[in-house]
Scaffold this motif. Structure first.
Motif, PDB file in Angstrom:
ATOM      1  N   LYS A 161      55.517   2.162  32.530  1.00 11.33           N
ATOM      2  CA  LYS A 161      55.384   2.055  33.979  1.00 11.33           C
ATOM      3  C   LYS A 161      55.194   0.584  34.353  1.00 11.33           C
ATOM      4  O   LYS A 161      54.793  -0.222  33.531  1.00 11.33           O
ATOM      5  CB  LYS A 161      54.203   2.876  34.463  1.00 11.33           C
ATOM      6  CG  LYS A 161      54.351   4.350  34.071  1.00 11.33           C
ATOM      7  CD  LYS A 161      53.312   5.213  34.658  1.00 11.33           C
ATOM      8  CE  LYS A 161      53.408   6.653  34.256  1.00 11.33           C
ATOM      9  NZ  LYS A 161      54.611   7.192  33.787  1.00 11.33           N
ATOM     10  N   ALA A 162      55.468   0.260  35.602  1.00 12.08           N
ATOM     11  CA  ALA A 162      55.313  -1.120  36.043  1.00 12.08           C
ATOM     12  C   ALA A 162      55.237  -1.190  37.565  1.00 12.08           C
ATOM     13  O   ALA A 162      55.709  -0.295  38.265  1.00 12.08           O
ATOM     14  CB  ALA A 162      56.473  -1.985  35.562  1.00 12.08           C
ATOM     15  N   PRO A 170      55.849  -0.476  27.301  1.00 13.39           N
ATOM     16  CA  PRO A 170      55.468  -0.156  28.682  1.00 13.39           C
ATOM     17  C   PRO A 170      56.327   0.972  29.246  1.00 13.39           C
ATOM     18  O   PRO A 170      57.542   0.963  29.093  1.00 13.39           O
ATOM     19  CB  PRO A 170      55.694  -1.457  29.437  1.00 13.39           C
ATOM     20  CG  PRO A 170      56.708  -2.186  28.630  1.00 13.39           C
ATOM     21  CD  PRO A 170      56.483  -1.785  27.195  1.00 13.39           C
ATOM     22  N   ARG A 199      57.600   0.118  42.741  1.00 10.84           N
ATOM     23  CA  ARG A 199      56.652   0.815  41.856  1.00 10.84           C
ATOM     24  C   ARG A 199      57.397   1.783  40.954  1.00 10.84           C
ATOM     25  O   ARG A 199      58.164   2.612  41.423  1.00 10.84           O
ATOM     26  CB  ARG A 199      55.623   1.585  42.676  1.00 10.84           C
ATOM     27  CG  ARG A 199      54.748   0.698  43.521  1.00 10.84           C
ATOM     28  CD  ARG A 199      53.836   1.544  44.412  1.00 10.84           C
ATOM     29  NE  ARG A 199      52.576   0.895  44.629  1.00 10.84           N
ATOM     30  CZ  ARG A 199      51.527   0.921  43.797  1.00 10.84           C
ATOM     31  NH1 ARG A 199      51.608   1.585  42.685  1.00 10.84           N
ATOM     32  NH2 ARG A 199      50.423   0.293  44.076  1.00 10.84           N
ATOM     33  N   MET A 204      55.823   4.158  38.869  1.00 13.08           N
ATOM     34  CA  MET A 204      54.520   4.701  38.508  1.00 13.08           C
ATOM     35  C   MET A 204      54.430   6.226  38.564  1.00 13.08           C
ATOM     36  O   MET A 204      53.353   6.767  38.381  1.00 13.08           O
ATOM     37  CB  MET A 204      53.440   4.110  39.427  1.00 13.08           C
ATOM     38  CG  MET A 204      53.271   2.612  39.333  1.00 13.08           C
ATOM     39  SD  MET A 204      52.638   2.089  37.758  1.00 13.08           S
ATOM     40  CE  MET A 204      50.999   2.779  37.783  1.00 13.08           C
ATOM     41  N   THR A 236      53.483  -6.278  36.454  1.00 15.94           N
ATOM     42  CA  THR A 236      52.374  -5.691  35.728  1.00 15.94           C
ATOM     43  C   THR A 236      52.897  -4.460  35.004  1.00 15.94           C
ATOM     44  O   THR A 236      53.414  -3.539  35.634  1.00 15.94           O
ATOM     45  CB  THR A 236      51.244  -5.272  36.702  1.00 15.94           C
ATOM     46  OG1 THR A 236      50.888  -6.400  37.509  1.00 15.94           O
ATOM     47  CG2 THR A 236      50.033  -4.777  35.947  1.00 15.94           C
ATOM     48  N   TYR A 237      52.761  -4.464  33.683  1.00 14.86           N
ATOM     49  CA  TYR A 237      53.209  -3.341  32.861  1.00 14.86           C
ATOM     50  C   TYR A 237      52.034  -2.414  32.565  1.00 14.86           C
ATOM     51  O   TYR A 237      50.911  -2.863  32.383  1.00 14.86           O
ATOM     52  CB  TYR A 237      53.781  -3.837  31.530  1.00 14.86           C
ATOM     53  CG  TYR A 237      55.053  -4.637  31.660  1.00 14.86           C
ATOM     54  CD1 TYR A 237      56.248  -4.016  31.989  1.00 14.86           C
ATOM     55  CD2 TYR A 237      55.055  -5.994  31.435  1.00 14.86           C
ATOM     56  CE1 TYR A 237      57.420  -4.750  32.105  1.00 14.86           C
ATOM     57  CE2 TYR A 237      56.224  -6.746  31.542  1.00 14.86           C
ATOM     58  CZ  TYR A 237      57.401  -6.115  31.870  1.00 14.86           C
ATOM     59  OH  TYR A 237      58.547  -6.838  31.979  1.00 14.86           O
ATOM     60  N   PHE A 238      52.322  -1.117  32.473  1.00 22.09           N
ATOM     61  CA  PHE A 238      51.321  -0.103  32.145  1.00 22.09           C
ATOM     62  C   PHE A 238      51.867   0.775  31.029  1.00 22.09           C
ATOM     63  O   PHE A 238      53.055   0.911  30.868  1.00 22.09           O
ATOM     64  CB  PHE A 238      51.009   0.790  33.357  1.00 22.09           C
ATOM     65  CG  PHE A 238      50.452   0.042  34.526  1.00 22.09           C
ATOM     66  CD1 PHE A 238      49.097  -0.161  34.654  1.00 22.09           C
ATOM     67  CD2 PHE A 238      51.304  -0.452  35.494  1.00 22.09           C
ATOM     68  CE1 PHE A 238      48.585  -0.849  35.727  1.00 22.09           C
ATOM     69  CE2 PHE A 238      50.804  -1.133  36.590  1.00 22.09           C
ATOM     70  CZ  PHE A 238      49.440  -1.340  36.707  1.00 22.09           C
TER      71      PHE A 238
END
Length: 87
Positions: free
Chosen positions: A15-16, A13, A52, A54, A84-86
């Motif tokens: 971003k989160a 991941p 964030r 992000m 929430t991981y991105f």
């Protein structure tokens, strides 16, 4: 809080979004010695707030992997985080 090892191995991941969905504030830190975070130091995350990670072009993997979270000195119970991981 640590990035679960299975997440690190299968998915890196970058971003989160970290939401404090509980009713208690927390503090977090991430760095070479994140164990130094205490209930009165570190970044404050109020109940109902979110942090964030992000920004486009930035890779937050290192920050997310080393992040430690503790109960704020004013909290009367543990906080509850939704992460929430991105990619």
């Amino acid at each position: 809080m640590n990035v679960p090892e299975r997440v690190v191995m299968r998915y890196r991941p970058q971003k989160a979004i970290i939401r404090n969905i509980g009713s208690q504030p927390v503090r977090w830190a991430s760095g070479p010695s994140p164990t130094e975070v205490s209930p009165i130091s570190g970044a404050y995350l109020a109940a109902g707030a979110e942090e964030r990670f992000m920004d486009s072009g930035n890779d937050y993997f290192g920050i997310l992997k080393r992040m430690k979270v503790v109960r704020d000195v004013s909290a009367t119970a543990d906080g509850t985080l939704e992460i929430t991981y991105f990619g």
